[in-house]
Design a protein around this motif. Structure first.
Motif, PDB file in Angstrom:
ATOM      1  N   SER A 142       7.861 -25.935  15.788  1.00 25.22           N
ATOM      2  CA  SER A 142       7.849 -24.528  15.379  1.00 25.22           C
ATOM      3  C   SER A 142       6.407 -24.110  15.129  1.00 25.22           C
ATOM      4  O   SER A 142       5.631 -24.862  14.538  1.00 25.22           O
ATOM      5  N   VAL A 143       6.053 -22.904  15.575  1.00 27.87           N
ATOM      6  CA  VAL A 143       4.659 -22.456  15.542  1.00 27.87           C
ATOM      7  C   VAL A 143       4.528 -21.157  14.750  1.00 27.87           C
ATOM      8  O   VAL A 143       5.202 -20.164  15.046  1.00 27.87           O
ATOM      9  N   GLU A 166       9.309 -23.149  19.327  1.00 29.29           N
ATOM     10  CA  GLU A 166       9.948 -22.058  18.600  1.00 29.29           C
ATOM     11  C   GLU A 166       8.891 -21.307  17.790  1.00 29.29           C
ATOM     12  O   GLU A 166       7.981 -21.923  17.245  1.00 29.29           O
ATOM     13  N   VAL A 167       9.008 -19.979  17.755  1.00 26.17           N
ATOM     14  CA  VAL A 167       8.108 -19.185  16.913  1.00 26.17           C
ATOM     15  C   VAL A 167       8.630 -19.231  15.483  1.00 26.17           C
ATOM     16  O   VAL A 167       9.705 -18.698  15.191  1.00 26.17           O
ATOM     17  N   PHE A 168       7.886 -19.880  14.605  1.00 24.95           N
ATOM     18  CA  PHE A 168       8.271 -19.997  13.193  1.00 24.95           C
ATOM     19  C   PHE A 168       8.232 -18.630  12.526  1.00 24.95           C
ATOM     20  O   PHE A 168       9.165 -18.228  11.825  1.00 24.95           O
ATOM     21  N   ALA A 169       7.126 -17.899  12.737  1.00 22.47           N
ATOM     22  CA  ALA A 169       6.937 -16.550  12.207  1.00 22.47           C
ATOM     23  C   ALA A 169       5.623 -16.021  12.749  1.00 22.47           C
ATOM     24  O   ALA A 169       4.808 -16.770  13.299  1.00 22.47           O
ATOM     25  N   THR A 170       5.415 -14.715  12.602  1.00 26.01           N
ATOM     26  CA  THR A 170       4.125 -14.120  12.922  1.00 26.01           C
ATOM     27  C   THR A 170       3.598 -13.425  11.667  1.00 26.01           C
ATOM     28  O   THR A 170       4.369 -12.921  10.848  1.00 26.01           O
ATOM     29  N   ALA A 177       1.168 -14.469   5.822  1.00 33.13           N
ATOM     30  CA  ALA A 177       1.239 -15.897   6.125  1.00 33.13           C
ATOM     31  C   ALA A 177       1.802 -16.671   4.934  1.00 33.13           C
ATOM     32  O   ALA A 177       2.615 -17.592   5.105  1.00 33.13           O
ATOM     33  N   GLN A 178       1.382 -16.297   3.720  1.00 34.72           N
ATOM     34  CA  GLN A 178       1.908 -16.942   2.516  1.00 34.72           C
ATOM     35  C   GLN A 178       3.407 -16.727   2.399  1.00 34.72           C
ATOM     36  O   GLN A 178       4.162 -17.653   2.063  1.00 34.72           O
ATOM     37  N   GLU A 179       3.851 -15.506   2.689  1.00 39.55           N
ATOM     38  CA  GLU A 179       5.282 -15.194   2.623  1.00 39.55           C
ATOM     39  C   GLU A 179       6.056 -15.987   3.671  1.00 39.55           C
ATOM     40  O   GLU A 179       7.171 -16.453   3.410  1.00 39.55           O
ATOM     41  N   ALA A 180       5.450 -16.164   4.848  1.00 34.26           N
ATOM     42  CA  ALA A 180       6.140 -16.854   5.942  1.00 34.26           C
ATOM     43  C   ALA A 180       6.434 -18.308   5.601  1.00 34.26           C
ATOM     44  O   ALA A 180       7.466 -18.852   6.006  1.00 34.26           O
TER      45      ALA A 180
END
Length: 264
Positions: A142-143, A166-170, A177-180
């Motif tokens: 996951s990225v 897999e896209v982990f989050a953007t 980024a902290q929230e992700a």
């Protein structure tokens, strides 16, 4: 341009290559320093470096081969990650990886890569194909993508998915980024340096690394600013504007050195 100025201009990019090849800033920078010391002690070698990047990378390659064949202490492991990296290095053919990085990350032409590695241009093409085949066999992960330019973020999303990941989050800011990562950790991070709200991708990554070791590839328009060797700096750097093949090969290197799978 003087020889010293020529070498100084090429040095940041040799550091980038060395770090990607060895899997760490510490080992990569050691190889670069050893290459420069060899050049200073050999007038013919030093003079050849006035011709451009190829002689410099060729000198580095000679030292790299000596070290990885067990005849040098330059790459001696100094920690857990270093030890894992060296164990991984011994499990594959280094020439494949060098050919791929030289053509993608460093953007040498096949005939230049052949001159650096001491093989023919045709062999270079074969080596690159073999390296890409190895990449295609890698397990997916996951990225997390940290990028404030929407079009580039979408491009990276498409690339990540096309490689089977897999896209982990953007995220476009450090806060995002902290929230992700508040409820989980990605397997890889692709991060810009300068983010939309003025925050830093470097700081965002530092937050993530507090959760544990995660491989990171930084994507920046100014890689030379992070390749001085004077402080702790990123190991994997891709220059904007980037080619997708460059990101692909650099992601592969980062995942390769951080793989927790047993070596067969």
């Amino acid at each position: 341009m003087s020889i010293s100025a020529q070498i100084a201009a090429n040095l940041p990019y040799l550091r980038r290559y060395a770090r990607a090849l060895t899997g760490s800033q510490e080992s990569g920078d050691k190889f670069v320093r050893a290459t420069l010391e060899a050049a200073l002690a050999d007038e013919a070698l030093k003079a050849s470096m006035a011709e451009g990047r190829v002689p410099l990378y060729r000198a580095f390659t000679t030292l790299w081969r000596s070290a990885t064949s067990g005849t040098s202490d330059t790459n001696r492991a100094s920690g857990l990650h270093e030890g894992n990296a060296q164990a991984r290095l011994s499990s594959i053919t280094p020439l494949n990886r060098q050919a791929l990085l030289l053509t993608t990350l460093e953007e040498f032409q096949p005939h230049q890569v052949g001159e650096i590695l001491g093989v023919s241009g045709e062999e270079v093409s074969t080596l690159v194909e073999e390296a890409i085949t190895e990449i295609d066999r890698e397990a997916s992960t996951s990225v997390l993508i940290i990028e404030d330019e929407p079009l580039i973020s979408m491009q990276l999303e498409d690339l990540v998915k096309s490689l089977g990941h897999e896209v982990f989050a953007t995220a476009a800011t450090r806060t995002q980024a902290q929230e992700a990562v508040s409820n989980g950790k990605p397997g890889l991070v692709l991060a810009d340096i300068q983010l939309a709200d003025g925050s830093s991708g470097l700081d965002a990554v530092d937050d993530i690394l507090e959760l544990g070791d995660v491989p990171v590839v930084f994507i920046t328009a100014y890689p030379e600013r992070l390749l001085t060797g004077d402080r702790p700096e990123p190991t994997y750097l891709v220059t904007k504007p980037f080619r997708e093949q460059t990101v692909r090969s650099t992601m592969s290197q980062a995942l390769f050195f951080n793989s927790s799978k047993p070596i067969s």
